[in-house]
Enzyme design. Structure first.
Site, PDB file in Angstrom:
ATOM      1  N   TYR A  11     -12.466  -7.911   4.914  1.00 59.18           N
ATOM      2  CA  TYR A  11     -11.256  -7.886   4.093  1.00 59.18           C
ATOM      3  C   TYR A  11     -10.922  -9.327   3.709  1.00 59.18           C
ATOM      4  O   TYR A  11     -10.844 -10.206   4.570  1.00 59.18           O
ATOM      5  CB  TYR A  11     -10.063  -7.273   4.851  1.00 59.18           C
ATOM      6  CG  TYR A  11      -8.785  -7.356   4.044  1.00 59.18           C
ATOM      7  CD1 TYR A  11      -8.541  -6.450   3.015  1.00 59.18           C
ATOM      8  CD2 TYR A  11      -7.866  -8.375   4.259  1.00 59.18           C
ATOM      9  CE1 TYR A  11      -7.398  -6.545   2.236  1.00 59.18           C
ATOM     10  CE2 TYR A  11      -6.720  -8.480   3.488  1.00 59.18           C
ATOM     11  CZ  TYR A  11      -6.494  -7.572   2.481  1.00 59.18           C
ATOM     12  OH  TYR A  11      -5.362  -7.673   1.706  1.00 59.18           O
ATOM     13  N   ASP A  47     -13.586 -17.373   5.814  1.00 62.25           N
ATOM     14  CA  ASP A  47     -12.206 -16.951   5.595  1.00 62.25           C
ATOM     15  C   ASP A  47     -11.539 -16.868   6.971  1.00 62.25           C
ATOM     16  O   ASP A  47     -11.723 -15.906   7.707  1.00 62.25           O
ATOM     17  CB  ASP A  47     -12.201 -15.595   4.877  1.00 62.25           C
ATOM     18  CG  ASP A  47     -10.787 -15.062   4.656  1.00 62.25           C
ATOM     19  OD1 ASP A  47      -9.841 -15.602   5.261  1.00 62.25           O
ATOM     20  OD2 ASP A  47     -10.652 -14.088   3.894  1.00 62.25           O
ATOM     21  N   TYR A  61       0.819  -1.214   0.000  1.00 66.91           N
ATOM     22  CA  TYR A  61       0.000   0.000   0.000  1.00 66.91           C
ATOM     23  C   TYR A  61       0.853   1.264   0.000  1.00 66.91           C
ATOM     24  O   TYR A  61       0.528   2.233   0.680  1.00 66.91           O
ATOM     25  CB  TYR A  61      -0.971  -0.026   1.191  1.00 66.91           C
ATOM     26  CG  TYR A  61      -1.937  -1.173   1.074  1.00 66.91           C
ATOM     27  CD1 TYR A  61      -3.115  -1.031   0.341  1.00 66.91           C
ATOM     28  CD2 TYR A  61      -1.652  -2.414   1.626  1.00 66.91           C
ATOM     29  CE1 TYR A  61      -3.963  -2.099   0.177  1.00 66.91           C
ATOM     30  CE2 TYR A  61      -2.504  -3.490   1.459  1.00 66.91           C
ATOM     31  CZ  TYR A  61      -3.666  -3.319   0.734  1.00 66.91           C
ATOM     32  OH  TYR A  61      -4.502  -4.380   0.561  1.00 66.91           O
ATOM     33  N   LYS A 118      -1.806 -17.195   6.557  1.00 68.86           N
ATOM     34  CA  LYS A 118      -1.081 -16.436   7.578  1.00 68.86           C
ATOM     35  C   LYS A 118      -0.311 -17.326   8.579  1.00 68.86           C
ATOM     36  O   LYS A 118       0.821 -17.665   8.296  1.00 68.86           O
ATOM     37  CB  LYS A 118      -2.023 -15.462   8.262  1.00 68.86           C
ATOM     38  CG  LYS A 118      -2.400 -14.323   7.301  1.00 68.86           C
ATOM     39  CD  LYS A 118      -2.921 -13.080   7.969  1.00 68.86           C
ATOM     40  CE  LYS A 118      -2.828 -11.885   7.055  1.00 68.86           C
ATOM     41  NZ  LYS A 118      -4.084 -11.454   6.445  1.00 68.86           N
TER      42      LYS A 118
HETATM   43  C1  LIG Z   1      -4.470 -11.383   5.034  1.00 68.87           C
HETATM   44  C2  LIG Z   1      -5.814 -11.861   4.678  1.00 68.87           C
HETATM   45  C3  LIG Z   1      -6.104 -12.318   3.378  1.00 68.87           C
HETATM   46  C4  LIG Z   1      -5.093 -12.276   2.261  1.00 68.87           C
HETATM   47  O1  LIG Z   1      -3.987 -13.095   2.479  1.00 68.87           O
HETATM   48  P1  LIG Z   1      -2.610 -12.797   1.706  1.00 68.87           P
HETATM   49  O2  LIG Z   1      -1.726 -13.927   2.114  1.00 68.87           O
HETATM   50  O3  LIG Z   1      -2.141 -11.468   2.155  1.00 68.87           O
HETATM   51  O4  LIG Z   1      -2.933 -12.823   0.244  1.00 68.87           O
HETATM   52  C5  LIG Z   1      -7.376 -12.794   3.131  1.00 68.87           C
HETATM   53  N1  LIG Z   1      -8.321 -12.812   4.096  1.00 68.87           N
HETATM   54  C6  LIG Z   1      -8.073 -12.401   5.351  1.00 68.87           C
HETATM   55  C7  LIG Z   1      -9.146 -12.477   6.379  1.00 68.87           C
HETATM   56  C8  LIG Z   1      -6.824 -11.896   5.679  1.00 68.87           C
HETATM   57  O5  LIG Z   1      -6.592 -11.449   6.924  1.00 68.87           O
END
Ligand SMILES: *Cc1c(COP(=O)(O)O)cnc(C)c1O
Length: 434
Positions: A154, A255, A22, A284
């Site tokens: 997000y 997610d 960013y 992550k």
């Molecule tokens: C960080 C994140 C993503 C994206 O993951 P990247 O490895 O950065 O592409 C998707 N969803 C959530 C909830 C996240 O925190």
């Protein structure tokens, strides 16, 4: 180029050539140069505001749950490096990937059985969406291709994930006319412990019912909305989504890229609601923050639906799919987590955060202070001055990365009580000066 570059040379070349998240090009902020990291400490190449070492309050964006330079994870990486760091996954397989997939099936909610390994969280969301769209296409219902989510979310920076990030004030507002148009419910009412709001429940149910014929899936972050605003909501809304999805033939994607592996106090946040999704993304903390890898899990119903369709394959296959090095470290990281009383550690950190952040409620300009699991958030009533806030934290010997109106922390689970207290002092200082 000389063999080793001075910190000043690094910063200069960084500015000239290297994009940061960013960021503009050339960069406007001076990044700190990190030389190494160990335990919960980042070692800088040169002192910044009197500090040469910073306690990491960010776990490198939720990922480094065991801290840095961990002997067990190092050994897993080294052992795998000596065997092979990568082979293609088309037509070949290997123990690290098989072990990891089996392990993930074992620890995620019950009907999830099949695992697609990819290289980042955003890609795992792309795969999840592709699975759902293809499931309905295979079932002879190709009109079901939209997604529904709630505001404030997000899900990543590639195209499909961007389309379900909060469309206003979020990071991808610029693209609102270009992205696939999805269906947005209002933001879930705030508060993990708050009684579910009847009007909001009705709103969710009605929206899903109204759009069911065109909906492939509902996608949300369970319990904690992370990069969209660090907001917590009642798990009851997840049960509402599960019921409404079942009732109206819509798939549910959770997610768990940020929430997975214990961060919210349950191994996966779905556990707070006692539900299981049709498709789930993890990333992550999957590799303990060592290497980039994510996974999309789905049920047999979804997998069989796709595999009995007109195009009976899932047409997705990243070059580095199932990367052995990342998979081996991920296996070691998951074992390390489950081999200790992680629940107790997360609780302990949560208690420390609650105590240490309590004084922040008294600060001028602070709107809310909240803690869940090992996540501590101070929300201001104005946009944070990121430079001033970061500087204030560094002076306290802590690394934080505030954004929007938020100063927050999610420390590695190995952070000791004194370091948790130090992080809290830094969060308060950053909130005061930002
Ligand atoms: C960080 C994140 C993503 C994206 O993951 P990247 O490895 O950065 O592409 C998707 N969803 C959530 C909830 C996240 O925190």
């Amino acid at each position: 180029m000389p063999e080793s570059l001075s910190p000043a040379e690094l910063r200069c070349l960084d500015r000239a050539h290297v994009w940061h998240p960013y960021g503009p090009m050339p960069g406007r902020q001076e990044p700190l140069v990190v030389e190494s990291a160990s335990g919960v400490r980042l070692k800088l190449a040169e002192p910044a505001h009197g500090q040469l070492e910073l306690v990491d309050g960010m776990s490198s964006w939720w990922s480094a749950v065991h801290g840095y330079n961990h002997p067990v994870l190092n050994e897993a990486a080294r052992g795998q490096l000596d065997r092979m760091s990568h082979v293609m996954f088309g037509g070949l397989t290997h123990e690290p990937a098989v072990r990891l997939a089996t392990r993930l099936v074992g620890i995620t909610p019950e009907p999830l059985r099949h695992v697609f390994l990819s290289d980042s969280g955003s890609v795992s969301v792309e795969v999840a969406v592709k699975m759902c769209l293809q499931y309905w296409r295979s079932a002879g219902r190709p009109a079901k291709q939209r997604l529904l989510t709630w505001r404030g979310g997000y899900h990543g920076d590639t195209w499909q994930p961007m389309s379900v990030c909060d469309p206003e004030g979020g990071m991808h507002e610029l693209w609102s006319g270009v992205l696939p148009r999805q269906i947005f419910a209002d933001e879930p009412p705030a508060g993990f412990d708050a009684e579910p709001d009847a009007a909001y429940v009705r709103h969710l149910r009605e929206l899903i019912a109204e759009h069911a014929d065109r909906l492939a899936a509902v996608i949300v972050e369970p319990v904690v909305q992370g990069a969209g605003g660090m907001r917590f909501h009642s798990p009851a809304y997840l049960r509402v989504l599960r019921e409404a999805c079942d009732e109206h033939d819509v798939l549910l994607i959770l997610d768990e890229i940020a929430t997975g592996f214990g961060r919210t106090g349950k191994l996966f946040a779905a556990g707070h609601a006692g539900i299981s999704p049709d498709v789930m993304c993890v990333g992550k903390a999957l590799t303990g923050g060592y290497l980039t890898m994510a996974a999309t899990l789905c049920t047999s119903r979804v997998a069989e639906g796709i595999s009995h369709g007109e195009v009976p394959v899932l047409a997705h296959g990243p070059t580095f799919m199932g990367n052995p090095l990342a998979a081996a470290v991920a296996c070691a990281s998951v074992d390390l987590l489950l081999g200790q009383d992680w629940e107790q550690e997360v609780k302990r950190i949560g208690t420390g955060l609650r105590e240490g952040l309590a004084p922040a409620t008294e600060l001028p300009g602070v709107r809310d202070v909240r803690v869940l699991g090992a996540i501590g958030v101070v929300q201001l009533d104005h946009e944070v001055d990121m430079t001033a806030a970061t500087r204030a934290a560094v002076r306290e010997g802590v690394w934080l990365r505030p954004f929007r109106d938020l100063v927050y922390t999610m420390p590695p689970y190995v952070t000791g009580d004194e370091d948790v207290a130090r992080i809290c002092r830094a969060v308060c200082a950053a909130a005061r000066e930002g």
